[in-house]
Design an enzyme around this catalytic site. Structure first.
Site, PDB file in Angstrom:
ATOM      1  N   SER A  38      13.375  46.417  81.379  1.00 59.71           N
ATOM      2  CA  SER A  38      12.649  47.551  81.949  1.00 59.71           C
ATOM      3  C   SER A  38      13.529  48.726  82.371  1.00 59.71           C
ATOM      4  CB  SER A  38      11.785  47.112  83.129  1.00 59.71           C
ATOM      5  OG  SER A  38      12.572  46.828  84.252  1.00 59.71           O
ATOM      6  N   LYS A  94      13.573  49.133  89.961  1.00 62.50           N
ATOM      7  CA  LYS A  94      12.907  50.281  89.336  1.00 62.50           C
ATOM      8  C   LYS A  94      13.506  51.577  89.862  1.00 62.50           C
ATOM      9  CE  LYS A  94      10.006  47.495  87.389  1.00 62.50           C
ATOM     10  NZ  LYS A  94      10.353  47.067  86.059  1.00 62.50           N
TER      11      LYS A  94
END
Length: 167
Positions: A38, A94
């Site tokens: 990710s 993230k």
């Protein structure tokens, strides 16, 4: 040194070292392995799902700003570690894309544009096609943020600080 005094020394060292070590980890930070795709290409650029030898990055997660409730020190573009809003046992890494009051263009969320509520942020993975992020679960409460990823510590050829990027 006799066996008895050696045992006492080891016991004292252990009894002192464990609390100091745990306190250091809780207050200052720790090294964590980053798995998955990710955050590619920033993290794990050599990690491919078809490669049997997983090459993962290890990052230092800095806790101090979070445990002191200095959420105002969190900036757009920084990489953070947070508790998944979907699974409290899972930690995610993230990038912060928006903070309370910002209007964000989403990538697949049920609204194309969203205003981030106060006390929340919008997080995304750099590899949008392979990321479980705010585009799936919406704005994230700042209380779910646990630390900031400040630098890559392993592998040696990739060591370096993670600077906030423009988003």
């Amino acid at each position: 040194m006799t066996t008895t005094s050696g045992f006492k020394w080891a016991l004292k060292t252990f009894a002192f070292g464990i609390p100091v070590g745990v306190t250091f980890i809780d207050v200052f930070g720790y090294v964590a392995k980053v798995e998955g795709h990710s955050m590619q290409p920033l993290l794990n650029p050599d990690h491919h799902h078809y490669n049997s030898k997983r090459k993962c990055d290890y990052v230092f997660l800095y806790n101090w700003p979070i445990i002191t409730n200095s959420f105002d020190s969190i900036e757009k573009g920084e990489v953070i570690a947070l508790v998944s809003p979907r699974d409290p046992k899972q930690r995610l890494i993230k990038r912060v894309v928006g903070l309370g009051g910002d209007i964000v263009e989403t990538k697949g969320y049920f609204k194309k544009r969203i205003e981030i509520p106060p006390g929340h942020c919008w997080v995304e993975g750099d590899n949008h096609g392979h990321s479980l992020d705010s585009n799936v679960f919406g704005p994230v409460a700042l209380g779910l943020i646990k630390s900031k990823a400040t630098c890559i510590v392993w592998p040696p050829k990739r060591m370096g600080f993670l600077k906030p990027t423009e988003v």
